[in-house]
Design an enzyme around this catalytic site. Structure first.
Site, PDB file in Angstrom:
ATOM      1  N   ALA A  14       0.930  -1.034  -0.308  1.00  0.00           N
ATOM      2  CA  ALA A  14      -0.260  -0.271  -0.283  1.00  0.00           C
ATOM      3  C   ALA A  14       0.738   1.053  -0.194  1.00  0.00           C
ATOM      4  CB  ALA A  14      -1.066  -0.172   1.404  1.00  0.00           C
ATOM      5  N   LYS A  36       9.217   0.470  10.582  1.00  0.00           N
ATOM      6  CA  LYS A  36      10.186  -0.033  11.985  1.00  0.00           C
ATOM      7  C   LYS A  36      10.988  -0.813  11.805  1.00  0.00           C
ATOM      8  CE  LYS A  36       5.991  -2.153  14.191  1.00  0.00           C
ATOM      9  NZ  LYS A  36       5.386  -2.423  15.035  1.00  0.00           N
ATOM     10  N   GLU A 116      -9.031 -20.624  -5.418  1.00  0.00           N
ATOM     11  CA  GLU A 116      -8.752 -19.928  -3.810  1.00  0.00           C
ATOM     12  C   GLU A 116      -9.721 -19.930  -3.578  1.00  0.00           C
ATOM     13  OE1 GLU A 116      -5.889 -16.816  -1.994  1.00  0.00           O
ATOM     14  OE2 GLU A 116      -4.465 -17.877  -3.648  1.00  0.00           O
ATOM     15  N   HIS A 241      -6.624 -17.391   9.622  1.00  0.00           N
ATOM     16  CA  HIS A 241      -6.301 -18.361   8.759  1.00  0.00           C
ATOM     17  C   HIS A 241      -6.710 -19.860   9.179  1.00  0.00           C
ATOM     18  CE1 HIS A 241      -4.606 -19.854   5.219  1.00  0.00           C
ATOM     19  NE2 HIS A 241      -4.965 -18.881   4.821  1.00  0.00           N
ATOM     20  N   GLU A 258      -4.090 -20.766   1.244  1.00  0.00           N
ATOM     21  CA  GLU A 258      -5.620 -21.191   0.697  1.00  0.00           C
ATOM     22  C   GLU A 258      -5.319 -22.169  -0.222  1.00  0.00           C
ATOM     23  OE1 GLU A 258      -9.498 -20.037   1.800  1.00  0.00           O
ATOM     24  OE2 GLU A 258      -7.364 -18.942   2.238  1.00  0.00           O
ATOM     25  N   ARG A 288     -12.816 -18.422   4.768  1.00  0.00           N
ATOM     26  CA  ARG A 288     -12.352 -18.526   5.556  1.00  0.00           C
ATOM     27  C   ARG A 288     -13.188 -18.929   6.886  1.00  0.00           C
ATOM     28  NH1 ARG A 288      -7.339 -14.558   3.873  1.00  0.00           N
ATOM     29  NH2 ARG A 288      -6.656 -16.691   2.234  1.00  0.00           N
ATOM     30  N   HIS A 349      -5.525 -13.637  11.019  1.00  0.00           N
ATOM     31  CA  HIS A 349      -4.958 -13.504  10.188  1.00  0.00           C
ATOM     32  C   HIS A 349      -4.772 -12.502   9.152  1.00  0.00           C
ATOM     33  CE1 HIS A 349      -2.668 -14.443   6.369  1.00  0.00           C
ATOM     34  NE2 HIS A 349      -4.386 -14.597   5.516  1.00  0.00           N
ATOM     35  N   ARG A 384     -12.885 -11.182   4.589  1.00  0.00           N
ATOM     36  CA  ARG A 384     -12.259 -11.560   3.324  1.00  0.00           C
ATOM     37  C   ARG A 384     -12.092 -11.810   2.683  1.00  0.00           C
ATOM     38  NH1 ARG A 384      -6.424 -11.835   2.097  1.00  0.00           N
ATOM     39  NH2 ARG A 384      -6.027 -12.498   3.807  1.00  0.00           N
TER      40      ARG A 384
END
Length: 517
Positions: A14, A36, A116, A241, A258, A288, A349, A384
């Site tokens: 991102a 970091k 998946e 997950h 997956e 999931r 996850h 998701r």
């Protein structure tokens, strides 16, 4: 004080995508990235599966991908956002390829698309089983070619600079002016002033301890935004997950992608029974949340610590080609995938909620944007769909870049105070941090896990309050350290997860409360 046009907090897909786009198109503007850990240490690096993109228009379609996403999100997705992200996918993939990211091809020279859980078609573009690592490599390579990007590794963002630091009492119209950042190598705290700040700080997996996330995933961006009074939503929707390699010692769990189930692996209990067809018609390829809850139920019934993933019936030559990293990792643990079942267990996850943003990635705080896992866009809803996360990050990084290319403010002349740690001292009792961390993680696993109840959630709030008071007192009297700030952030995130879990009265997607049945 350091002054820049754009401050990016985080060095995953991102943040790096936004930085590259802005620096390429606007060479007169400067970008500073703070991260970091090492520059490549992010959740992106560990993303195995790939990027869900509709490319085969004969077998697949945008509408099928949209529908799969909506089904996984269990009625809580923003349909307009889903349509936008899915339809932008092919163009965003082209840009990655232009930045020299490599993806697997089949014998005909086309993309070797994977399938998946939750997907109705083969549409996952991948680079073996280390897709995120390859995307991260390509983006960092491009970042280092652009002179107007400065990347500071081992720099920890402590807090956002807002009107609060300028002694403004207006809570209705808050602006962000940058961040205070700790140089972890020399202890110096930098004041970084920026016209616009992008939080791309990743997830919250370490709050649970047992997680597929790297050690840096402590929810820092969400906690900073929360303290700055940004709107945070859907924190109850944690995706566990289903198939993390069981680690009896706890800590980080290695992800068994997956895609391995998409390749044909079966889930079995200790006696060898294949149990997933009992729970869902899609069996191992259910979404999931369903697979995780099914495994959790099996473990509660049996009292076992894990179930197994059986790959022994698969074409092992093809398996090694598709999943070399997984094969080698199992070998490290003395698991021969050709003969042995892989012990697996669900682990924290992915967070489906986070800092609320609009389609341009704008938060409720002026000049503050968020992208990637720390943001709540409306794409994921309550759960998701596999391999939609890298896609979301690419699309929103592009949208934020577009918005700021048009709507970039001039630098504001402000007097921002430096960090004040007067009256604090270097902490001597680091054991207090470690003790509270372990207590927090155990609390979240035991009371706020895959299956929750109102009684456990109320107990969690009571115990968390005690941890919070201890940590805040310690924070006020101590000089800043990364471990102390991370613990403080995780306590904030835990509070958000628990309080928003109590507000959720329906079982949706990744959220299941036994009192809501």
């Amino acid at each position: 004080m350091v002054e820049k046009n754009f401050l990016v907090i985080g060095s995953g897909v991102a943040g790096l995508t936004f930085a590259v786009k802005m620096a390429e198109k606007h060479p007169d503007r400067n970008v500073i990235i703070v991260t970091k850990g090492d520059e490549d240490e992010s959740n992106t690096k560990y993303a195995q599966g790939g990027i869900a993109v509709v490319l085969d228009m004969e077998e697949d379609s945008f509408q099928k991908h949209i529908q799969d996403t909506l089904i996984a999100g269990d009625g809580l997705c923003d349909r307009e956002v889903v349509e936008m992200v899915v339809k932008e996918g092919p163009q965003r993939l082209k840009e990655l390829i232009a930045w020299e990211a490599n993806f697997d091809l089949n014998s005909e020279g086309d993309f070797d698309l994977g399938k998946e859980g939750g997907h109705s078609e083969y549409r996952v573009v991948h680079h073996k089983d280390v897709t995120g690592y390859e995307v991260e490599r390509a983006l960092l390579q491009r970042v280092h070619q652009l002179p107007n990007i400065e990347l500071l590794s081992h720099h920890f963002a402590i807090d956002l600079i807002t009107d609060h630091h300028l002694n403004s009492k207006n809570d209705n119209d808050i602006s962000c002016y940058g961040a205070y950042v700790l140089n972890q190598k020399n202890g110096e705290i930098l004041t970084i002033k920026a016209d616009n700040t992008l939080l791309a700080s990743g997830g919250i997996g370490r709050v649970y301890g047992h997680t597929t996330n790297p050690i840096i995933a402590t929810g820092d961006g969400i906690a900073m935004a929360y303290r700055a009074k940004a709107k945070i939503k859907d924190m109850e929707f944690i995706q566990f997950h289903p198939t993390a390699l069981y680690n009896p010692e706890g800590g980080s769990y290695f992800l068994i992608s997956e895609a391995v189930r998409g390749f044909g692996a079966y889930l079995r209990n200790k006696s060898g029974y294949r149990f997933m067809p009992d729970y869902d018609d899609r069996a191992e390829l259910a979404s999931r949340d369903i697979v995780s809850q099914s495994i959790d139920n099996e473990l509660k019934k049996s009292g076992d610590s894990h179930v197994f993933l059986d790959c022994t019936h698969l074409d092992m030559v093809a398996f090694k080609k598709h999943f070399p990293n997984i094969y080698d990792k199992c070998k490290e643990y003395h698991i021969d995938v050709e003969k042995d079942w892989i012990p697996v267990v669900p682990a924290s996850h992915y967070l489906c909620g986070g800092i609320v943003v609009d389609k341009q990635g704008k938060t409720s705080i002026s000049n503050l944007y968020a992208c990637g896992e720390c943001s709540k866009t409306g794409l994921h809803g309550a759960n998701r769909l596999a391999s939609n996360s890298l896609l979301e990050a690419l699309v929103y990084a592009h949208n934020i870049f577009k918005a700021l290319s048009v709507d970039s403010q001039e630098s504001r002349q402000l007097s921002i105070p430096d960090w004040n740690d007067e009256g604090t001292s270097i902490p001597k009792e680091h054991i207090l941090i470690q003790h509270n961390l372990k207590e927090l993680q155990a609390l979240m696993r035991d009371y706020v896990g895959i299956v929750r109840s109102n009684k456990r959630l109320h107990k969690a709030i009571t115990r968390l309050d005690l941890i919070y008071n201890e940590v805040e007192e310690f924070y006020k009297e101590s000089k800043i350290t990364t471990t102390l700030c991370e613990l403080r952030n995780m306590v904030n995130v835990a509070h958000l997860i628990i309080s928003q879990s109590l507000e959720q009265k329906e079982n949706r997607g990744g959220y299941f409360n036994s009192d809501n049945i």
